[in-house]
Design a protein around this motif. Structure first.
Motif, PDB file in Angstrom:
ATOM      1  N   GLY A 350      45.569  35.249 -33.970  1.00 46.66           N
ATOM      2  CA  GLY A 350      45.048  36.325 -33.145  1.00 46.66           C
ATOM      3  C   GLY A 350      43.594  36.149 -32.765  1.00 46.66           C
ATOM      4  O   GLY A 350      42.898  35.250 -33.234  1.00 46.66           O
ATOM      5  N   LYS A 351      43.165  37.037 -31.892  1.00 47.47           N
ATOM      6  CA  LYS A 351      41.758  37.285 -31.660  1.00 47.47           C
ATOM      7  C   LYS A 351      41.442  38.629 -32.295  1.00 47.47           C
ATOM      8  O   LYS A 351      42.344  39.406 -32.604  1.00 47.47           O
ATOM      9  N   THR A 352      40.168  38.888 -32.491  1.00 46.60           N
ATOM     10  CA  THR A 352      39.843  40.161 -33.121  1.00 46.60           C
ATOM     11  C   THR A 352      38.481  40.663 -32.675  1.00 46.60           C
ATOM     12  O   THR A 352      37.668  39.918 -32.114  1.00 46.60           O
ATOM     13  N   LEU A 353      38.282  41.926 -32.929  1.00 48.56           N
ATOM     14  CA  LEU A 353      37.004  42.594 -32.720  1.00 48.56           C
ATOM     15  C   LEU A 353      36.818  43.510 -33.913  1.00 48.56           C
ATOM     16  O   LEU A 353      37.695  44.321 -34.214  1.00 48.56           O
ATOM     17  N   GLU A 354      35.699  43.359 -34.659  1.00 47.54           N
ATOM     18  CA  GLU A 354      35.436  44.293 -35.748  1.00 47.54           C
ATOM     19  C   GLU A 354      33.997  44.785 -35.658  1.00 47.54           C
ATOM     20  O   GLU A 354      33.052  43.985 -35.677  1.00 47.54           O
ATOM     21  N   LEU A 355      33.860  46.099 -35.583  1.00 46.12           N
ATOM     22  CA  LEU A 355      32.563  46.744 -35.459  1.00 46.12           C
ATOM     23  C   LEU A 355      32.456  47.879 -36.469  1.00 46.12           C
ATOM     24  O   LEU A 355      33.439  48.585 -36.733  1.00 46.12           O
ATOM     25  N   ALA A 356      31.261  48.054 -37.024  1.00 44.61           N
ATOM     26  CA  ALA A 356      30.993  49.160 -37.937  1.00 44.61           C
ATOM     27  C   ALA A 356      30.259  50.260 -37.196  1.00 44.61           C
ATOM     28  O   ALA A 356      29.337  49.999 -36.411  1.00 44.61           O
ATOM     29  N   VAL A 357      30.656  51.500 -37.450  1.00 41.76           N
ATOM     30  CA  VAL A 357      30.018  52.670 -36.851  1.00 41.76           C
ATOM     31  C   VAL A 357      29.782  53.687 -37.962  1.00 41.76           C
ATOM     32  O   VAL A 357      30.543  53.709 -38.943  1.00 41.76           O
ATOM     33  N   PRO A 358      28.744  54.510 -37.904  1.00 38.70           N
ATOM     34  CA  PRO A 358      28.576  55.532 -38.936  1.00 38.70           C
ATOM     35  C   PRO A 358      29.804  56.433 -39.021  1.00 38.70           C
ATOM     36  O   PRO A 358      30.391  56.799 -37.994  1.00 38.70           O
ATOM     37  N   VAL A 359      30.200  56.801 -40.238  1.00 41.06           N
ATOM     38  CA  VAL A 359      31.333  57.706 -40.409  1.00 41.06           C
ATOM     39  C   VAL A 359      31.117  58.987 -39.614  1.00 41.06           C
ATOM     40  O   VAL A 359      32.074  59.579 -39.099  1.00 41.06           O
ATOM     41  N   THR A 360      29.876  59.393 -39.483  1.00 39.24           N
ATOM     42  CA  THR A 360      29.571  60.612 -38.730  1.00 39.24           C
ATOM     43  C   THR A 360      29.945  60.502 -37.257  1.00 39.24           C
ATOM     44  O   THR A 360      30.054  61.520 -36.567  1.00 39.24           O
ATOM     45  N   GLN A 361      30.143  59.263 -36.757  1.00 35.11           N
ATOM     46  CA  GLN A 361      30.549  59.069 -35.365  1.00 35.11           C
ATOM     47  C   GLN A 361      31.953  58.490 -35.250  1.00 35.11           C
ATOM     48  O   GLN A 361      32.372  58.050 -34.173  1.00 35.11           O
ATOM     49  N   ALA A 362      32.689  58.488 -36.364  1.00 35.88           N
ATOM     50  CA  ALA A 362      34.013  57.868 -36.375  1.00 35.88           C
ATOM     51  C   ALA A 362      34.967  58.545 -35.406  1.00 35.88           C
ATOM     52  O   ALA A 362      35.675  57.877 -34.633  1.00 35.88           O
ATOM     53  N   ASN A 363      35.013  59.872 -35.427  1.00 34.24           N
ATOM     54  CA  ASN A 363      35.926  60.578 -34.525  1.00 34.24           C
ATOM     55  C   ASN A 363      35.620  60.274 -33.068  1.00 34.24           C
ATOM     56  O   ASN A 363      36.524  60.029 -32.258  1.00 34.24           O
ATOM     57  N   ALA A 364      34.339  60.288 -32.732  1.00 33.31           N
ATOM     58  CA  ALA A 364      33.947  60.041 -31.342  1.00 33.31           C
ATOM     59  C   ALA A 364      34.349  58.642 -30.902  1.00 33.31           C
ATOM     60  O   ALA A 364      34.826  58.446 -29.767  1.00 33.31           O
ATOM     61  N   LEU A 365      34.182  57.658 -31.773  1.00 33.89           N
ATOM     62  CA  LEU A 365      34.545  56.294 -31.399  1.00 33.89           C
ATOM     63  C   LEU A 365      36.048  56.173 -31.202  1.00 33.89           C
ATOM     64  O   LEU A 365      36.515  55.579 -30.218  1.00 33.89           O
ATOM     65  N   LEU A 366      36.833  56.718 -32.121  1.00 35.77           N
ATOM     66  CA  LEU A 366      38.284  56.610 -31.996  1.00 35.77           C
ATOM     67  C   LEU A 366      38.789  57.349 -30.761  1.00 35.77           C
ATOM     68  O   LEU A 366      39.706  56.876 -30.070  1.00 35.77           O
ATOM     69  N   LYS A 367      38.203  58.499 -30.448  1.00 32.27           N
ATOM     70  CA  LYS A 367      38.589  59.219 -29.232  1.00 32.27           C
ATOM     71  C   LYS A 367      38.245  58.409 -27.983  1.00 32.27           C
ATOM     72  O   LYS A 367      38.991  58.414 -26.994  1.00 32.27           O
TER      73      LYS A 367
END
Length: 508
Positions: A350-367
């Motif tokens: 596969g190819k992949t993309l992995e990024l870390a975001v603050p948990v406080t912004q987790a909902n916003a990123l997933l949306k």
């Protein structure tokens, strides 16, 4: 006579082979380094030192490699004179101390997680939660800031380190004891291999223990609109798998059970039979030029993932219901099942993309990711998760390190990392036919750019392309990069240890 001894000693750690690409777990066609001059395989720390001294004298670039887990060509610099020091044969384990349930052990450069887990298990000890993939070295995992998933326990691999012995750019062995106020320590705990070769690690251990694994299914809205921190934080480790097609999440949680609890659960996410490998390859290749097969395949994988991907370690029989119980390493990481092979041996890559975001912004990123999925569908080219286990969403408790993913350090784009990080890991199947492009290939680049531009994300150091590193540079803390560069200069003034990542970051 002495000359003959020297020659024989040199040959003992020389892996003969023509210059060319250097591959890690994915094999031919998926180089971690595009062109290297030679690969050495020493068997002692002193032999590693000799190789580094010689390379330093000649101005030859060096990279250390265990059983690397590099997805892209970012491990080395592009200098074709680069040599690789393969560390897997330098794998001694010693000096176990265990008292009142806690202690330490010393491992050499090439020791893998299963090697030390088995060794410790025989002596009533365990590594705890600082575990990563079953086939990579502990030193390599610590160098790259690797992690498991937890908001309660320190699960970054290097959080277990008590001391490092690093072979610097001059070939000298430098000892570093844990001191979280020291710039040297904050650099060593995610060094990217740019300080030198990690020759030994003294690390914390615990008395052996058992854990459970349990899994429930959630509707997508329960996660995207829910309190993600509250859903995850009660467990010693937990993670989500997101299935965008069915709009479902699997939430897998882990916790401690008494050592006397029955059960010998053992898992490996990557282990498949030949028949499974061939069937999966056919299904996944069918989605290269059409969208519908990808959604059908995802639905099949989603259904399979609802049951445990665990066997009984003693009988090798599959476990069919949740929860499962077993020793910590076997449940959290495991290894290959008998008579099975890693998926990449059946061309499941596969190819992949992995990024870390603050948990406080987790909902916003997933949306935001959901919006991008929906937009692709509106545009007539819908995409979804096309790999074995959906989109893997992991977590990390804050751990201070200049280049760590979960650190609270902030730069020009400030954010609250105090509750920890969410790691958004999106692997996608790489077709083996035609032009090898994924369906709606352009969408994946747009996804990466959107998340990097709109959120203060940090990149995983082994699972992103050069373009992602370049784009992410604006999200990294300039002060941390500058302080890391100063420590690197002390360890390696001749810039013997180089990599594409280090060059992009401006620390080499």
């Amino acid at each position: 006579m002495l000359s003959l001894v020297v020659i024989l000693s040199a040959l003992s750690f020389l892996q003969l082979g023509a210059a060319g690409p250097y591959n890690t777990f994915d094999g031919d066609g998926f180089p971690a380094c595009n062109n290297v001059a030679q690969v050495y395989r020493p068997s002692t720390i002193s032999e590693i030192q000799a190789i580094v001294k010689d390379a330093s004298r000649k101005g030859t670039p060096v990279r250390a490699s265990g059983n690397g887990h590099m997805w892209y060509d970012t491990m080395c610099s592009d200098d074709p004179n680069t040599i690789i020091i393969k560390t897997d044969a330098v794998n001694r384990i010693s000096d176990l101390v265990l008292k009142d349930g806690v202690g330490s052990v010393v491992v050499e450069a090439g020791v893998t997680f299963p090697q030390v887990a088995e060794w410790l298990h025989e002596r009533g000890a365990s590594l705890g939660y600082t575990l990563v993939n079953w086939n990579i070295t502990i030193a390599g995992a610590m160098a790259m800031g690797a992690h498991r998933s937890s908001l309660r326990e320190h699960s970054q691999a290097s959080s277990a380190a008590l001391a490092f012995d690093i072979i610097n750019g001059n070939g000298d062995l430098v000892h570093i004891d844990k001191d979280e106020t020291s710039d040297t320590w904050l650099s060593a705990t995610t060094s990217l291999g740019l300080l030198g070769v990690i020759a030994r690690v003294k690390m914390e251990v615990l008395a052996d223990f058992k854990v459970y694994a349990n899994q429930i299914t959630l509707n997508e809205a329960e996660v995207l609109n829910g309190d993600i921190y509250a859903q995850i934080s009660p467990y010693v480790t937990a993670n989500y798998w997101w299935w965008p097609g069915p709009k479902k999440f699997h939430l897998r949680t882990y916790g401690v059970v008494p050592i006397t609890k029955s059960g010998n659960a053992f898992q490996n996410t990557f282990s498949v039979t030949e028949l499974e490998g061939k069937l999966a390859l056919g299904l996944l290749n069918g989605g290269q030029n059409a969208s519908l097969p990808n959604f059908i395949t995802e639905g099949i994988f989603y259904a399979l993932w609802r049951t445990p991907n665990f066997h009984d370690k003693k009988t090798n029989l599959p476990l069919l219901s949740w929860p499962v119980h077993g020793y910590a390493y076997d449940v959290l990481i495991g290894g290959l099942y008998p008579d099975q092979k890693p998926e990449w041996e059946y061309n499941l890559r596969g190819k992949t993309l992995e990024l870390a975001v603050p948990v406080t912004q987790a909902n916003a990123l997933l949306k935001r990711v959901r919006q991008l999925f929906d937009q692709a569908a509106k545009d007539g080219k819908p995409v979804t998760s096309t790999y074995r286990s959906g989109i893997n969403i992991k977590f990390g408790k804050p751990y201070d390190s200049f280049l760590g993913q979960t650190t609270e350090r902030v730069g020009n784009r400030t954010a609250d990392w105090s509750k920890g990080a969410m790691m958004f890991d999106f692997p996608s199947f790489l077709p083996t036919t035609g032009d090898h492009h994924r369906y709606n290939e352009e969408w994946y680049g747009m996804l990466a750019k959107t998340l990097i531009d709109e959120f203060p994300v940090r990149p995983h150091w082994t699972k992103n392309t050069r373009d992602v590193f370049r784009q992410s540079l604006k999200n990294l803390d300039p002060d941390s990069l500058q302080r890391f560069a100063k420590v690197r200069e002390q360890f390696d003034p001749k810039k013997t240890f180089r990599s594409v990542v280090g060059e992009i970051l401006g620390v080499v």
